[in-house]
Motif scaffolding. Structure first.
Motif, PDB file in Angstrom:
ATOM      1  N   THR A   1       0.843  -1.204   0.000  1.00  0.00           N
ATOM      2  CA  THR A   1       0.000   0.000   0.000  1.00  0.00           C
ATOM      3  C   THR A   1       0.875   1.250   0.000  1.00  0.00           C
ATOM      4  OG1 THR A   1      -0.036   0.182   2.401  1.00  0.00           O
ATOM      5  CG2 THR A   1      -1.716  -1.228   1.396  1.00  0.00           C
ATOM      6  N   LYS A   2       0.217   2.409  -0.149  1.00  0.00           N
ATOM      7  CA  LYS A   2       1.017   3.637  -0.196  1.00  0.00           C
ATOM      8  C   LYS A   2       1.694   3.930   1.150  1.00  0.00           C
ATOM      9  CE  LYS A   2      -2.703   7.100   0.474  1.00  0.00           C
ATOM     10  NZ  LYS A   2      -3.928   6.292   0.612  1.00  0.00           N
ATOM     11  N   ASP A   3       1.118   3.392   2.249  1.00  0.00           N
ATOM     12  CA  ASP A   3       1.807   3.551   3.544  1.00  0.00           C
ATOM     13  C   ASP A   3       2.653   2.314   3.884  1.00  0.00           C
ATOM     14  OD1 ASP A   3      -0.354   1.924   4.051  1.00  0.00           O
ATOM     15  OD2 ASP A   3      -0.913   2.868   5.947  1.00  0.00           O
ATOM     16  N   LYS A   4       3.043   1.575   2.829  1.00  0.00           N
ATOM     17  CA  LYS A   4       4.034   0.495   2.932  1.00  0.00           C
ATOM     18  C   LYS A   4       3.560  -0.720   3.741  1.00  0.00           C
ATOM     19  CE  LYS A   4       7.526   3.006   1.045  1.00  0.00           C
ATOM     20  NZ  LYS A   4       6.684   4.067   0.437  1.00  0.00           N
TER      21      LYS A   4
ATOM     22  N   TYR B   1     -12.091 -12.672  -6.869  1.00  0.00           N
ATOM     23  CA  TYR B   1     -10.954 -11.899  -6.358  1.00  0.00           C
ATOM     24  C   TYR B   1     -11.264 -11.541  -4.910  1.00  0.00           C
ATOM     25  CZ  TYR B   1      -9.703 -11.366 -11.268  1.00  0.00           C
ATOM     26  OH  TYR B   1      -9.369 -11.626 -12.575  1.00  0.00           O
ATOM     27  N   SER B   2     -10.266 -11.673  -4.053  1.00  0.00           N
ATOM     28  CA  SER B   2     -10.486 -11.308  -2.652  1.00  0.00           C
ATOM     29  C   SER B   2      -9.144 -11.019  -1.995  1.00  0.00           C
ATOM     30  CB  SER B   2     -11.231 -12.427  -1.920  1.00  0.00           C
ATOM     31  OG  SER B   2     -11.706 -11.968  -0.665  1.00  0.00           O
ATOM     32  N   TYR B   3      -9.187 -10.569  -0.742  1.00  0.00           N
ATOM     33  CA  TYR B   3      -7.951 -10.188  -0.055  1.00  0.00           C
ATOM     34  C   TYR B   3      -8.203 -10.138   1.442  1.00  0.00           C
ATOM     35  CZ  TYR B   3     -10.115  -5.569   0.374  1.00  0.00           C
ATOM     36  OH  TYR B   3     -10.967  -4.534   0.698  1.00  0.00           O
ATOM     37  N   ASP B   4      -7.110 -10.036   2.197  1.00  0.00           N
ATOM     38  CA  ASP B   4      -7.195  -9.889   3.650  1.00  0.00           C
ATOM     39  C   ASP B   4      -6.974  -8.421   4.008  1.00  0.00           C
ATOM     40  OD1 ASP B   4      -7.465 -12.620   3.654  1.00  0.00           O
ATOM     41  OD2 ASP B   4      -5.522 -13.047   4.588  1.00  0.00           O
ATOM     42  N   HIS B   5      -7.856  -7.876   4.840  1.00  0.00           N
ATOM     43  CA  HIS B   5      -7.707  -6.481   5.258  1.00  0.00           C
ATOM     44  C   HIS B   5      -6.398  -6.273   6.009  1.00  0.00           C
ATOM     45  CE1 HIS B   5     -11.793  -5.627   4.097  1.00  0.00           C
ATOM     46  NE2 HIS B   5     -12.236  -6.612   4.851  1.00  0.00           N
ATOM     47  N   ARG B   6      -5.886  -5.072   5.959  1.00  0.00           N
ATOM     48  CA  ARG B   6      -4.728  -4.727   6.784  1.00  0.00           C
ATOM     49  C   ARG B   6      -5.022  -5.081   8.244  1.00  0.00           C
ATOM     50  NH1 ARG B   6      -2.905   0.944   6.599  1.00  0.00           N
ATOM     51  NH2 ARG B   6      -3.076   0.677   4.341  1.00  0.00           N
TER      52      ARG B   6
ATOM     53  N   TYR C   1      -8.957   1.285   4.958  1.00  0.00           N
ATOM     54  CA  TYR C   1      -9.581   0.092   4.375  1.00  0.00           C
ATOM     55  C   TYR C   1     -10.127   0.393   2.979  1.00  0.00           C
ATOM     56  CZ  TYR C   1      -9.971  -2.128   9.099  1.00  0.00           C
ATOM     57  OH  TYR C   1      -9.755  -2.706  10.324  1.00  0.00           O
ATOM     58  N   VAL C   2     -10.688   1.584   2.839  1.00  0.00           N
ATOM     59  CA  VAL C   2     -11.304   1.983   1.560  1.00  0.00           C
ATOM     60  C   VAL C   2     -10.215   2.214   0.513  1.00  0.00           C
ATOM     61  CG1 VAL C   2     -12.948   3.565   0.472  1.00  0.00           C
ATOM     62  CG2 VAL C   2     -13.184   3.013   2.912  1.00  0.00           C
ATOM     63  N   ASP C   3      -9.132   2.855   0.931  1.00  0.00           N
ATOM     64  CA  ASP C   3      -7.978   3.042   0.033  1.00  0.00           C
ATOM     65  C   ASP C   3      -7.414   1.685  -0.418  1.00  0.00           C
ATOM     66  OD1 ASP C   3      -8.208   5.775   0.378  1.00  0.00           O
ATOM     67  OD2 ASP C   3      -6.561   5.923   1.829  1.00  0.00           O
ATOM     68  N   ASP C   4      -7.357   0.734   0.524  1.00  0.00           N
ATOM     69  CA  ASP C   4      -6.842  -0.605   0.195  1.00  0.00           C
ATOM     70  C   ASP C   4      -7.715  -1.271  -0.866  1.00  0.00           C
ATOM     71  OD1 ASP C   4      -4.903  -0.198   2.119  1.00  0.00           O
ATOM     72  OD2 ASP C   4      -5.815  -1.529   3.621  1.00  0.00           O
ATOM     73  N   LEU C   5      -9.032  -1.166  -0.687  1.00  0.00           N
ATOM     74  CA  LEU C   5      -9.951  -1.768  -1.675  1.00  0.00           C
ATOM     75  C   LEU C   5      -9.727  -1.141  -3.050  1.00  0.00           C
ATOM     76  CD1 LEU C   5     -12.300  -3.521  -2.631  1.00  0.00           C
ATOM     77  CD2 LEU C   5     -13.890  -1.875  -1.625  1.00  0.00           C
TER      78      LEU C   5
END
Length: 329
Positions: free
Chosen positions: A40-43, A88-93, A116-120
């Motif tokens: 992510t942008k915050d690494k 497609y899916s992923y694990d939240h930070r 969370y929204v930025d991650d999505l």
């Protein structure tokens, strides 16, 4: 393929064949997944998966809830894949196999709910969904809130419709706590120099089936707890004061900004939900209906919070309603 007659078995995994399916067909598809990490942008490192077939022209992005992870959703992914969707899916930070954010890895934590929204948004772009004829979003619980905030704040999103199962637009709590909960979360966050569990919250422990408020399906519930025993790195316990404060603020925004939702939206409510607020879901859908004529509400009477992990009668209904809604849009 046999033709489904009106009274034949539903085309999804059923509890009677769950144990066999999870070890054979579901496991086989799961072994074929693509997976990886994205920064992510915050690494922060986020874990993602995809299940694709060159035959499929439609895709679903699944956004799970708090304490959940992609590994928990193998059965759902399999059932949707069998219906002709790429997944497609992923694990939240801060949960699942994604990077944990604080020293106490068992505590549900987020700096800002907007992360969370930025991650999505980041993941949707990285999934490269442009070549599909149709693209859909399913959001469960906290994921329902994240999906809602995403479509409210990203008007150029690529999705044709969304389904929210038991979305978190408010938390189920005693009436006297409702007016002060958000402020209390904020104050408790401010006075503690490091993250602390919200009142009543604790580290992960496998709650016995008899005491659980999530699902009435013994076989699915026991499988999920067993998975978390086998893979302790997936475990996450209660929420921090900061998560509660951020989550309640985001819930308020979902309700305030309904007119920003221009896409067909289906809300599936669990009739016996004890986790999130059904009252707030009704407020949300009534308000949304004033500006969005392509929204629908389905109450799954008798079901607990985890509509996608419930007994067959509730889960089948949830999946049927969702896929019929997607087929119309």
């Amino acid at each position: 393929m046999t033709n489904q007659s009106a009274h034949s078995t539903p085309p999804y995994t059923q509890e009677s064949d769950f144990e066999q399916a999870i070890q054979l067909n579901i496991a086989e598809l799961w072994q074929r997944r693509n997976e990886g990490f994205i920064k992510t942008k915050d690494k922060k490192q986020l874990f993602w998966i995809s299940l694709t077939s060159s035959q499929h022209t439609k895709a679903i992005v699944v956004v799970n809830g708090r304490i959940e992870c992609t590994h928990k959703y193998q059965e759902l992914f399999y059932d949707l894949f069998q219906q002709g969707y790429d997944i497609y899916s992923y694990d939240h930070r801060g949960q699942g196999l994604s990077e944990r954010l604080i020293e106490d890895q068992q505590m549900g934590y987020v700096d800002e709910f907007a992360d969370y929204v930025d991650d999505l948004e980041l993941l949707v772009k990285s999934f490269k969904l442009d070549h599909y004829k149709k693209r859909y979003l399913i959001g469960h619980s906290m994921g329902g809130n994240i999906v809602t905030r995403y479509v409210q704040t990203r008007p150029d999103h690529p999705f044709d419709a969304l389904a929210l199962t038991a979305p978190m637009f408010g938390v189920n709590m005693a009436w006297y706590l409702r007016p002060i909960a958000s402020l209390l979360g904020q104050l408790l966050t401010a006075v503690n120099s490091k993250p602390t569990f919200a009142p009543g919250q604790a580290a992960y422990y496998p709650k016995p089936f008899i005491d659980n408020r999530l699902s009435q399906s013994s076989v699915r519930y026991h499988w999920f707890r067993e998975l978390y025993q086998q893979m302790p790195e997936l475990q996450i316990g209660g929420a921090s004061t900061r998560w509660v404060w951020q989550g309640l603020m985001a819930s308020k925004q979902c309700l305030l900004l309904t007119r920003q939702i221009k896409v067909p939206l289906l809300l599936l409510q669990a009739g016996e939900d004890q986790i999130v607020s059904n009252t707030d879901q009704i407020r949300f859908i009534k308000k949304l209906a004033k500006t969005n004529h392509q929204c629908a509400l389905q109450i799954v009477h008798g079901a607990r919070h985890e509509l996608l992990f419930e007994q067959d009668q509730y889960r089948n209904q949830t999946l049927d309603t969702t896929l019929n809604f997607f087929a119309q849009h």
